[in-house]
Design an enzyme around this catalytic site. Sequence first.
Site, PDB file in Angstrom:
ATOM      1  N   ARG A 124      26.903 -42.673  37.704  1.00 47.96           N
ATOM      2  CA  ARG A 124      26.796 -42.534  39.150  1.00 47.96           C
ATOM      3  C   ARG A 124      28.164 -42.154  39.686  1.00 47.96           C
ATOM      4  NH1 ARG A 124      22.031 -42.077  38.603  1.00 47.96           N
ATOM      5  NH2 ARG A 124      20.438 -43.596  39.209  1.00 47.96           N
TER       6      ARG A 124
ATOM      7  N   HIS B  94      23.446 -32.813  37.624  1.00 52.00           N
ATOM      8  CA  HIS B  94      22.760 -34.115  37.563  1.00 52.00           C
ATOM      9  C   HIS B  94      21.472 -34.061  36.741  1.00 52.00           C
ATOM     10  CE1 HIS B  94      22.203 -38.248  39.675  1.00 52.00           C
ATOM     11  NE2 HIS B  94      21.799 -38.256  38.421  1.00 52.00           N
TER      12      HIS B  94
END
Lengths: 311, 311
Positions: free
Chosen positions: B226, B274
């Site tokens: 993250r 991502h």
Amino acid sequence: MKRDALVFYSPVDDPEAWREALSAELPDLDFRVDPDVGDPATVDYALVWVPPSGFFQRFPNLKLVTNLGAGVDRLVRRDDLVPVPISRLSDPGMVAMMTSYVVFAVTRYARDIHIFERAQRRGEWHYVHPRPLSEIKVGVLGLGELGGPAAKTLADMGFDTYGWSRTQKTIPRVTCTAGAQAFEEILRTCEILVCLLPLTPDSRGMIGARELALMPKGAKLVNASRAAVIDEAALIAALRSGVVGEATLDVFDIEPLPAGHPFWTLDNVLITPHLASITVPKLAARDVAESIRRVRRGEPPLHAVDAQRGY
Amino acid sequence: MKRDALVFYSPVDDPEAWREALSAELPDLDFRVDPDVGDPATVDYALVWVPPSGFFQRFPNLKLVTNLGAGVDRLVRRDDLVPVPISRLSDPGMVAMMTSYVVFAVTRYARDIHIFERAQRRGEWHYVHPRPLSEIKVGVLGLGELGGPAAKTLADMGFDTYGWSRTQKTIPRVTCTAGAQAFEEILRTCEILVCLLPLTPDSRGMIGARELALMPKGAKLVNASRAAVIDEAALIAALRSGVVGEATLDVFDIEPLPAGHPFWTLDNVLITPHLASITVPKLAARDVAESIRRVRRGEPPLHAVDAQRGY
């Protein structure tokens, strides 16, 4: 009593690193670096990489020739070899290094990184939905001491892994095949193909225009063995036309790759300077020493080379 | 008899792929895609990714919430959670995918590929003598269901592998540590550091300017967990000054990474959109179905989340 003597010759390897690494294993070994060899008749072993023509004839009492690398193609095709056992290097460090190169090249394509690299140069966020590794067919040509472990690691990582070799091999979770028909089949099957074939009279030019055209349109090719296994002109044409989509190449017909060579300008080629797997003296010295001990006992060395077969 | 019903919500995942994958496992499941949910009181399970605020209160008889991904940080910090078991995905396909991403990023640096990429853009053959993998210290922060297998694969490949986690873990051939002091130590030790920490109140901003400066000068950083674990402004400054040598980043404070963001122009950053690890319905459905079966039997689901702890 005469100490056993070894002659070292290499245009690229560091003799002092080898002297240090070997003396840790064989403190009594007389390590001589060519041309400073003393009486040639007292030399027992040769540890060499591409020595000049006539090199071996200089040492009438040679008992073992060890090739400073895994690929012996430049050794076995010489006409000045002497009839003594030939050994080559295949230490665990070298195997780990080759596997890391193969895994890098394969995952780069499998994870679409080559597409993201291009998007980044345009400053663009370009999402490509990833596919599970289990749906990506990866092939390894050549399942020897380098190809076998590379194929096994790819399979362990979860790729749908295929392997081809001259003689049938068995590797857990790898679909292994052998023979001419299976060779065409693996070309047709795999979207990522890794060449780790030894260079022999049989494998020279084994992958030409016809073979490249058998691969799935846009397939990816990785060559980390010997350039001459693949027809370089045919590969350039295939990369230009899109028959081959991408290539990662560690070996070239001419090295260093000359300035202005077409590979430099192909956006779909990744070039590395012939170092997929190199010999690390500290890691390889144990095998070299063990081969010497075996030859002293009258046994064959480790990683013995069949000069006729070519590997 | 009423069939069990599941409500599906995700702005990014394909409901039809999930319907197909789950019905293969649980043919009697009534699969409903929000907002077409019928009588909310008849919904037993929720399979969701970042549903809108108030979502869970609409279903008074929920027995299980399953997060459509491994990271639950956006789920557990909500103030509208209901007191039912929470499960997250951690299927083998997802683990294999994350491992492949980590192995790609680590081997790219370990094998000096970033240097060869730049040399190739200049049309230059630039040889860098490779180092044995066993001399390259690689660290993995976070040894959970994704970090643990990634660290194990790196160690199996031959890297000198270190791992850090909040609570002590044990992984074969990985030097595992835990706690604040060991965290500074792993930063100081590793030349390649992979962040796979879950985002929790504790880990938010855990790597800032001070921590980046503890790393060996020019170290390489990989973030596939993250963005908020790392202070993005501090990372940009460190990449500009050379305190951090290279970074491979899959996650960003703002996604998609906006045009003109400094990361786009940093030559020492590799950007991926991502997708280091995504959920593949075909592979994940088995776990989702198994959790439903367990909850039906009154047992905890697979990969249960502790909402207090945050993962």
